[in-house]
Design an enzyme around this catalytic site. Sequence first.
Site, PDB file in Angstrom:
ATOM      1  N   LEU A  25       0.835  -1.207   0.000  1.00 31.06           N
ATOM      2  CA  LEU A  25       0.000   0.000   0.000  1.00 31.06           C
ATOM      3  C   LEU A  25       0.868   1.255   0.000  1.00 31.06           C
ATOM      4  O   LEU A  25       0.570   2.236  -0.679  1.00 31.06           O
ATOM      5  CB  LEU A  25      -0.929   0.019   1.221  1.00 31.06           C
ATOM      6  CG  LEU A  25      -1.983  -1.083   1.325  1.00 31.06           C
ATOM      7  CD1 LEU A  25      -2.988  -0.748   2.420  1.00 31.06           C
ATOM      8  CD2 LEU A  25      -2.718  -1.290   0.010  1.00 31.06           C
TER       9      LEU A  25
ATOM     10  N   PRO B 210       3.097  15.174 -15.618  1.00 31.73           N
ATOM     11  CA  PRO B 210       1.775  15.772 -15.401  1.00 31.73           C
ATOM     12  C   PRO B 210       0.709  15.072 -16.228  1.00 31.73           C
ATOM     13  O   PRO B 210       0.979  14.570 -17.317  1.00 31.73           O
ATOM     14  CB  PRO B 210       1.951  17.219 -15.871  1.00 31.73           C
ATOM     15  CG  PRO B 210       3.192  17.239 -16.674  1.00 31.73           C
ATOM     16  CD  PRO B 210       4.046  16.108 -16.234  1.00 31.73           C
TER      17      PRO B 210
ATOM     18  N   CYS C 214      -5.657   0.115  -9.435  1.00 32.94           N
ATOM     19  CA  CYS C 214      -4.827  -0.052  -8.235  1.00 32.94           C
ATOM     20  C   CYS C 214      -4.708   1.186  -7.345  1.00 32.94           C
ATOM     21  O   CYS C 214      -4.993   1.100  -6.147  1.00 32.94           O
ATOM     22  CB  CYS C 214      -3.434  -0.521  -8.642  1.00 32.94           C
ATOM     23  SG  CYS C 214      -3.470  -2.138  -9.429  1.00 32.94           S
TER      24      CYS C 214
HETATM   25  N1  LIG Z   1      -3.329  -5.294 -12.351  1.00 32.93           N
HETATM   26  C1  LIG Z   1      -2.180  -4.956 -11.796  1.00 32.93           C
HETATM   27  O1  LIG Z   1      -1.365  -4.254 -12.390  1.00 32.93           O
HETATM   28  C2  LIG Z   1      -1.847  -5.438 -10.405  1.00 32.93           C
HETATM   29  C3  LIG Z   1      -0.533  -5.300  -9.961  1.00 32.93           C
HETATM   30  C4  LIG Z   1      -0.231  -5.719  -8.666  1.00 32.93           C
HETATM   31  C5  LIG Z   1      -1.200  -6.282  -7.848  1.00 32.93           C
HETATM   32  N2  LIG Z   1      -2.468  -6.391  -8.320  1.00 32.93           N
HETATM   33  C6  LIG Z   1      -3.464  -7.040  -7.438  1.00 32.93           C
HETATM   34  O2  LIG Z   1      -3.501  -8.425  -7.816  1.00 32.93           O
HETATM   35  C7  LIG Z   1      -4.837  -8.922  -7.802  1.00 32.93           C
HETATM   36  C8  LIG Z   1      -5.230  -9.431  -9.172  1.00 32.93           C
HETATM   37  O3  LIG Z   1      -5.138  -8.365 -10.098  1.00 32.93           O
HETATM   38  P1  LIG Z   1      -5.556  -8.543 -11.637  1.00 32.93           P
HETATM   39  O4  LIG Z   1      -5.424  -7.215 -12.292  1.00 32.93           O
HETATM   40  O5  LIG Z   1      -4.872  -9.722 -12.209  1.00 32.93           O
HETATM   41  O6  LIG Z   1      -7.109  -8.848 -11.424  1.00 32.93           O
HETATM   42  P2  LIG Z   1      -8.278  -9.126 -12.448  1.00 32.93           P
HETATM   43  O7  LIG Z   1      -9.465  -8.453 -11.885  1.00 32.93           O
HETATM   44  O8  LIG Z   1      -7.895  -8.842 -13.855  1.00 32.93           O
HETATM   45  O9  LIG Z   1      -8.452 -10.716 -12.346  1.00 32.93           O
HETATM   46  C9  LIG Z   1      -8.828 -11.349 -11.180  1.00 32.93           C
HETATM   47  C10 LIG Z   1      -9.461 -12.671 -11.560  1.00 32.93           C
HETATM   48  O10 LIG Z   1      -9.749 -13.390 -10.371  1.00 32.93           O
HETATM   49  C11 LIG Z   1     -10.922 -14.151 -10.603  1.00 32.93           C
HETATM   50  N3  LIG Z   1     -11.481 -14.514  -9.301  1.00 32.93           N
HETATM   51  C12 LIG Z   1     -11.904 -13.697  -8.326  1.00 32.93           C
HETATM   52  N4  LIG Z   1     -12.330 -14.416  -7.271  1.00 32.93           N
HETATM   53  C13 LIG Z   1     -12.167 -15.722  -7.605  1.00 32.93           C
HETATM   54  C14 LIG Z   1     -12.436 -16.941  -6.946  1.00 32.93           C
HETATM   55  N5  LIG Z   1     -12.966 -16.966  -5.719  1.00 32.93           N
HETATM   56  N6  LIG Z   1     -12.156 -18.098  -7.575  1.00 32.93           N
HETATM   57  C15 LIG Z   1     -11.634 -18.079  -8.820  1.00 32.93           C
HETATM   58  N7  LIG Z   1     -11.354 -16.968  -9.497  1.00 32.93           N
HETATM   59  C16 LIG Z   1     -11.619 -15.787  -8.896  1.00 32.93           C
HETATM   60  C17 LIG Z   1     -11.814 -13.219 -11.405  1.00 32.93           C
HETATM   61  O11 LIG Z   1     -12.790 -13.948 -12.139  1.00 32.93           O
HETATM   62  C18 LIG Z   1     -10.784 -12.529 -12.325  1.00 32.93           C
HETATM   63  O12 LIG Z   1     -10.669 -13.178 -13.570  1.00 32.93           O
HETATM   64  C19 LIG Z   1      -5.709  -7.760  -7.284  1.00 32.93           C
HETATM   65  O13 LIG Z   1      -5.863  -7.897  -5.894  1.00 32.93           O
HETATM   66  C20 LIG Z   1      -4.882  -6.525  -7.620  1.00 32.93           C
HETATM   67  O14 LIG Z   1      -5.140  -5.470  -6.718  1.00 32.93           O
HETATM   68  C21 LIG Z   1      -2.817  -6.017  -9.579  1.00 32.93           C
HETATM   69  O1  LIG Z   2       4.179  10.203 -14.004  1.00 31.66           O
HETATM   70  C1  LIG Z   2       3.101   9.593 -14.075  1.00 31.66           C
HETATM   71  C2  LIG Z   2       3.004   8.189 -14.009  1.00 31.66           C
HETATM   72  C3  LIG Z   2       1.747   7.603 -14.086  1.00 31.66           C
HETATM   73  N1  LIG Z   2       0.633   8.355 -14.227  1.00 31.66           N
HETATM   74  C4  LIG Z   2      -0.685   7.707 -14.265  1.00 31.66           C
HETATM   75  O2  LIG Z   2      -0.807   6.832 -13.136  1.00 31.66           O
HETATM   76  C5  LIG Z   2      -1.646   5.732 -13.438  1.00 31.66           C
HETATM   77  C6  LIG Z   2      -0.993   4.416 -13.023  1.00 31.66           C
HETATM   78  O3  LIG Z   2       0.147   4.180 -13.807  1.00 31.66           O
HETATM   79  P1  LIG Z   2       1.131   2.927 -13.555  1.00 31.66           P
HETATM   80  O4  LIG Z   2       1.708   3.010 -12.198  1.00 31.66           O
HETATM   81  O5  LIG Z   2       2.073   2.898 -14.685  1.00 31.66           O
HETATM   82  O6  LIG Z   2       0.126   1.713 -13.751  1.00 31.66           O
HETATM   83  P2  LIG Z   2      -0.447   0.480 -12.889  1.00 31.66           P
HETATM   84  O7  LIG Z   2      -0.489  -0.671 -13.825  1.00 31.66           O
HETATM   85  O8  LIG Z   2      -1.702   0.932 -12.233  1.00 31.66           O
HETATM   86  O9  LIG Z   2       0.658   0.106 -11.780  1.00 31.66           O
HETATM   87  C7  LIG Z   2       0.585   0.569 -10.430  1.00 31.66           C
HETATM   88  O10 LIG Z   2      -0.297  -0.222  -9.658  1.00 31.66           O
HETATM   89  C8  LIG Z   2       0.062  -1.619  -9.628  1.00 31.66           C
HETATM   90  C9  LIG Z   2      -1.052  -2.348  -8.883  1.00 31.66           C
HETATM   91  O11 LIG Z   2      -0.954  -2.249  -7.511  1.00 31.66           O
HETATM   92  C10 LIG Z   2       1.405  -1.759  -8.944  1.00 31.66           C
HETATM   93  O12 LIG Z   2       1.776  -3.137  -8.868  1.00 31.66           O
HETATM   94  C11 LIG Z   2       2.450  -0.986  -9.739  1.00 31.66           C
HETATM   95  O13 LIG Z   2       3.705  -1.071  -9.077  1.00 31.66           O
HETATM   96  C12 LIG Z   2       1.998   0.476  -9.838  1.00 31.66           C
HETATM   97  O14 LIG Z   2       2.905   1.198 -10.671  1.00 31.66           O
HETATM   98  C13 LIG Z   2      -1.948   5.845 -14.947  1.00 31.66           C
HETATM   99  O15 LIG Z   2      -3.243   6.405 -15.106  1.00 31.66           O
HETATM  100  C14 LIG Z   2      -0.888   6.803 -15.472  1.00 31.66           C
HETATM  101  O16 LIG Z   2      -1.307   7.551 -16.596  1.00 31.66           O
HETATM  102  C15 LIG Z   2       0.717   9.742 -14.285  1.00 31.66           C
HETATM  103  O17 LIG Z   2      -0.292  10.433 -14.400  1.00 31.66           O
HETATM  104  N2  LIG Z   2       1.956  10.321 -14.218  1.00 31.66           N
END
Ligand SMILES: NC(=O)c1ccc[n+]([C@@H]2O[C@H](COP(=O)([O-])OP(=O)(O)OC[C@H]3O[C@@H](n4cnc5c(N)ncnc54)[C@H](O)[C@@H]3O)[C@@H](O)[C@H]2O)c1
Ligand SMILES: O=c1ccn([C@@H]2O[C@H](COP(=O)(O)OP(=O)(O)O[C@H]3O[C@H](CO)[C@@H](O)[C@H](O)[C@H]3O)[C@@H](O)[C@H]2O)c(=O)[nH]1
Length: 434
Positions: free
Chosen positions: A200, A247, A255
Site C-alpha cells: 500500500l 503531469p 490499483c
Molecule cells: N493489475 C495490476 O497491475 C496489479 C498489480 C499488482 C497487484 N495487483 C493485485 O492483484 C490482484 C489481481 O489483479 P488482476 O489485475 O490480475 O485482477 P483481475 O481483476 O484482472 O483478475 C482477477 C481474476 O480473479 C478471478 N477470481 C476472483 N475471485 C475468484 C475466486 N474466488 N475463484 C476463482 N477466481 C476468482 C476473477 O474472475 C478474475 O478473472 C488484485 O488484488 C490486484 O489489486 C494487480
Molecule cells: O508520471 C506519471 C506516471 C503515471 N501516471 C498515471 O498513473 C496511473 C498508473 O500508472 P502505472 O503506475 O504505470 O500503472 P499500474 O499498472 O496501475 O501500476 C501501479 O499499480 C500496480 C497495482 O498495484 C502496482 O503493482 C504498480 O507497481 C503500480 O505502478 C496511470 O493512469 C498513469 O497515466 C501519471 O499520471 N503520471
Amino acid sequence: MKNSHVVVVGGGVVGVTLGCVLSRFLNVTVYDRDDQRIQRWLLCSPPFYEPGLAELVDGSSVAFTSSANCLDSADIVILCINYSVESDLRDTLHLISSECTTKSHRIIVDKSTLPLNTSQRIKHFFNNHHSHFDILSIPEFLSQGTAIRDCLSPSRVLIGCDTSESGIAAQNTLIDVYAQWVPRSKILTQNIWSTELSKLASNALLAQRISSINSFTAICDATNANIGQLTQSLATDTRIGSDYLHPSVGFGGSCFEKDLKMLIYLCESLDLVLVAEYWKGVLAMNDYQLQRFVRRVQDTINGVEHPHVAVLGLSFKKDTGDVRLSPSVRIIKDLLAQHNTVRFTVCDPAVTEMQTMNEFDGCKRVHYCHGIAEAVNQSHCLLLLTNWPEYHTQIDWTAVYDSMHEPRWVLDGHSIVDVEKLISLGFNVYQVGH
Ligand SMILES: NC(=O)c1ccc[n+]([C@@H]2O[C@H](COP(=O)([O-])OP(=O)(O)OC[C@H]3O[C@@H](n4cnc5c(N)ncnc54)[C@H](O)[C@@H]3O)[C@@H](O)[C@H]2O)c1
Ligand SMILES: O=c1ccn([C@@H]2O[C@H](COP(=O)(O)OP(=O)(O)O[C@H]3O[C@H](CO)[C@@H](O)[C@H](O)[C@H]3O)[C@@H](O)[C@H]2O)c(=O)[nH]1
C-alpha cells in the site's frame, strides 16, 4: 519442490503472468471461476490486451481450468484475485477449504492486494477449519503494460510470514521458488504486516508524486510558470528524480485509488485521523485535476451548437486495454452528464468497440472509431488522453486541421504534444500546466 503442483487462483494479468513464469520450473494450473475468461486463455486469445502475454501463454505449459477440483492436488495455492466484498473472500476460502481435502499440509500465498491483515485473517480461517496451511504474503508490484518484464525482473520480492517454525519453512520454500529467476539479494523477508503495508505504501507514494506534480500544473496554469520547465528542474535533482512526475489529467487504473482507499480505511480504523486526512488529500487532488480538465473542455465547447469531441485514448494508460477507473472514461461521462448535445468519437488501439459500448451502456452519443482520422473528422475539439507518446507522433496534424471544424481545439491531458507547433498550424491549444 520440482514436482510440486501450484494452483494460481485468478486468471487476470497478475495470475496469468506469474503462472507462465512459474511453469518454467513447476507444474502450474491457473484456475478462474469465470469460465469465459478460461476459454479465452485456452484458445490463446487473451481476454484483455497485455503486450507479449498471448505469446507467453502459447509457449508455456500452464493448464487453465474453471473447475475448482484442481485445488485438491495443489501443494501451493497462490491467490491472485480481485477483491470486491468481504463475503467474496470468505467464499473463496470456503471453496479452498472444501476442495483441499487429501493433503495434510499446503502453502497458501496471498498475492492479491487485499485489505490489511487479510493474510492473518486467512490464517485464522484455516486454523478454525482444522487445516494445516501456512499463509504467506507476497505482494505483486508489476504494472500493466510491462507485466512480463516486471515479473521476470522485479525490483524486489517481499515474502512475509509469521514466526512459527512451519511459517519460516514455507517462506524458505518460496524463496527457493523465486530464486530460480530472481537474484537472492532482491528477495526480502519480512513479517506479514510489513509486506502488506509495503504494498500500500508503494502505491500511495507513487500516487502522491503524481498528485504533487499535478498540483503544480494548477499553479502553472494560473501563472507564467511552465510545468515542462519545472519537471526538468526537479528531475535534475537526483534526490527527486523524474519518475512518476509526469503531469496528467490524474492517475487511473484499478490499483492506485483502491489501494489509497484501503490505506485511508486502515488509518481511520487505527484512529490515525490526521494520517488518513493526509492520504485523502492525494485522492482529492486527483479528482480536482480531472475536474479542472472537464471545465476546460466545457469552456471550449461552450457556444458550439451540437459539439463533437474526438478522444484519443480510452484506457487508463498506454499499452493496456484496461478501462477500469480510466480518467478518460470519467471525463467523457462527466461531460455527457453536464451537456445535453455533446457527442464523442473515441479511438484507442488497445480498446475494442464492445468494451467502449459496455463502458457507456450503449450510449448513442459515444461512437467507437478505428483510427484517428475517422475520429477527428468534423470534430470541434480533440482530447489527447493517452500517455502513449509514440501514438501522438503518428498524427498528421495538417490533415487533422483540415478535417476539423471551428473552433479546432486540441486539449492535451498528458503534456506530450509540441504546443508551439500546433499553434503555428492554427489550432487553439490547452496543455496541462503549459
Ligand atoms: N493489475 C495490476 O497491475 C496489479 C498489480 C499488482 C497487484 N495487483 C493485485 O492483484 C490482484 C489481481 O489483479 P488482476 O489485475 O490480475 O485482477 P483481475 O481483476 O484482472 O483478475 C482477477 C481474476 O480473479 C478471478 N477470481 C476472483 N475471485 C475468484 C475466486 N474466488 N475463484 C476463482 N477466481 C476468482 C476473477 O474472475 C478474475 O478473472 C488484485 O488484488 C490486484 O489489486 C494487480
Ligand atoms: O508520471 C506519471 C506516471 C503515471 N501516471 C498515471 O498513473 C496511473 C498508473 O500508472 P502505472 O503506475 O504505470 O500503472 P499500474 O499498472 O496501475 O501500476 C501501479 O499499480 C500496480 C497495482 O498495484 C502496482 O503493482 C504498480 O507497481 C503500480 O505502478 C496511470 O493512469 C498513469 O497515466 C501519471 O499520471 N503520471
